[in-house]
Write a protein that holds these residues in place. Structure first.
Motif, mmCIF file in Angstrom:
data_model
loop_
_atom_site.group_PDB
_atom_site.id
_atom_site.type_symbol
_atom_site.label_atom_id
_atom_site.label_comp_id
_atom_site.label_asym_id
_atom_site.label_seq_id
_atom_site.Cartn_x
_atom_site.Cartn_y
_atom_site.Cartn_z
ATOM 1 N N THR A 166 -7.135 -1.727 1.380
ATOM 2 C CA THR A 166 -8.474 -2.288 1.197
ATOM 3 C C THR A 166 -8.525 -3.793 1.399
ATOM 4 O O THR A 166 -9.559 -4.311 1.812
ATOM 5 C CB THR A 166 -9.011 -1.980 -0.212
ATOM 6 O OG1 THR A 166 -8.095 -2.488 -1.179
ATOM 7 C CG2 THR A 166 -9.196 -0.491 -0.408
ATOM 8 N N ILE A 179 -11.428 -3.321 6.627
ATOM 9 C CA ILE A 179 -11.547 -1.888 6.848
ATOM 10 C C ILE A 179 -10.640 -1.558 8.034
ATOM 11 O O ILE A 179 -10.944 -1.917 9.169
ATOM 12 C CB ILE A 179 -13.003 -1.491 7.156
ATOM 13 C CG1 ILE A 179 -13.913 -1.913 6.008
ATOM 14 C CG2 ILE A 179 -13.105 0.011 7.439
ATOM 15 C CD1 ILE A 179 -15.382 -1.845 6.350
ATOM 16 N N ARG A 204 -11.089 -8.564 2.021
ATOM 17 C CA ARG A 204 -11.316 -7.142 2.261
ATOM 18 C C ARG A 204 -11.390 -6.839 3.760
ATOM 19 O O ARG A 204 -12.055 -7.544 4.505
ATOM 20 C CB ARG A 204 -12.602 -6.691 1.571
ATOM 21 C CG ARG A 204 -12.501 -6.798 0.050
ATOM 22 C CD ARG A 204 -13.733 -6.313 -0.670
ATOM 23 N NE ARG A 204 -14.230 -5.009 -0.235
ATOM 24 C CZ ARG A 204 -13.737 -3.823 -0.624
ATOM 25 N NH1 ARG A 204 -12.716 -3.793 -1.435
ATOM 26 N NH2 ARG A 204 -14.267 -2.706 -0.195
ATOM 27 N N SER A 256 0.822 -1.208 0.000
ATOM 28 C CA SER A 256 0.000 0.000 0.000
ATOM 29 C C SER A 256 0.856 1.257 0.000
ATOM 30 O O SER A 256 0.538 2.237 -0.696
ATOM 31 C CB SER A 256 -0.939 -0.010 1.202
ATOM 32 O OG SER A 256 -1.712 1.159 1.244
#
Length: 155
Positions: free
Chosen positions: A89, A97, A95, A40
């Motif tokens: 993400t 959060i 996935r 990321s």
């Protein structure tokens, strides 16, 4: 002699709702979180971003029960790591959060926040299960062991 100053991020990784056709989520650990965070940073901030936080960033603790993670990063560039966490993400195709619960300059305050957060999450789990407050379950043992693991972290 100059002291190496850190920032400690307490992060909750909330699993996002899965579609019925998706596979079961992979079991997370510190290495997978670190690799996803590295990717990321490289994707969103480039090689310069990774060069500024790469040597100092480490995942010190992860609990699969409460999905909390403690990340250490250098003080000067902690905003890059925080930004990359916010833009994260998925980890290993599942996935998540990310929610930064606490930011601190000392490991002690992060430990206190992590133990308090664990207690709050376990209280929510017990409330959803509608168990009496005096009921002894496996979470009592988890709270004791996780508190010992978190308190054993060193700078």
């Amino acid at each position: 002699m100059v002291r190496f100053k850190n920032r400690w991020l307490l992060v909750e990784l909330i699993p996002a709702p899965q579609t019925p056709s998706s596979a079961a989520p992979a079991r997370l650990d510190g290495q997978k979180i670190w690799a996803s965070l590295k990717q990321s940073i490289i994707t969103n901030f480039g090689d310069v971003g990774w060069g500024s936080v790469g040597l100092s960033m480490s995942v010190k603790y992860y609990s699969p029960t409460t999905n909390i993670c403690i990340i250490r990063v250098a003080r000067d560039h902690h905003k890059i790591a925080w930004g990359a966490l916010t833009l994260l993400t998925a980890i290993e195709g599942t996935r998540y959060i990310p929610n930064v619960v606490h930011l601190s300059g000392t490991v002690k305050h992060t430990q206190l926040a992590a133990v308090a957060h664990n207690r709050a999450v376990i209280a929510r789990i017990r409330a959803q299960a509608k168990t009496p407050s005096g009921y002894q379950d496996s979470y009592e043992e988890y709270l004791k062991t996780s508190a010992m693991e978190i308190e054993a972290l060193q700078d």
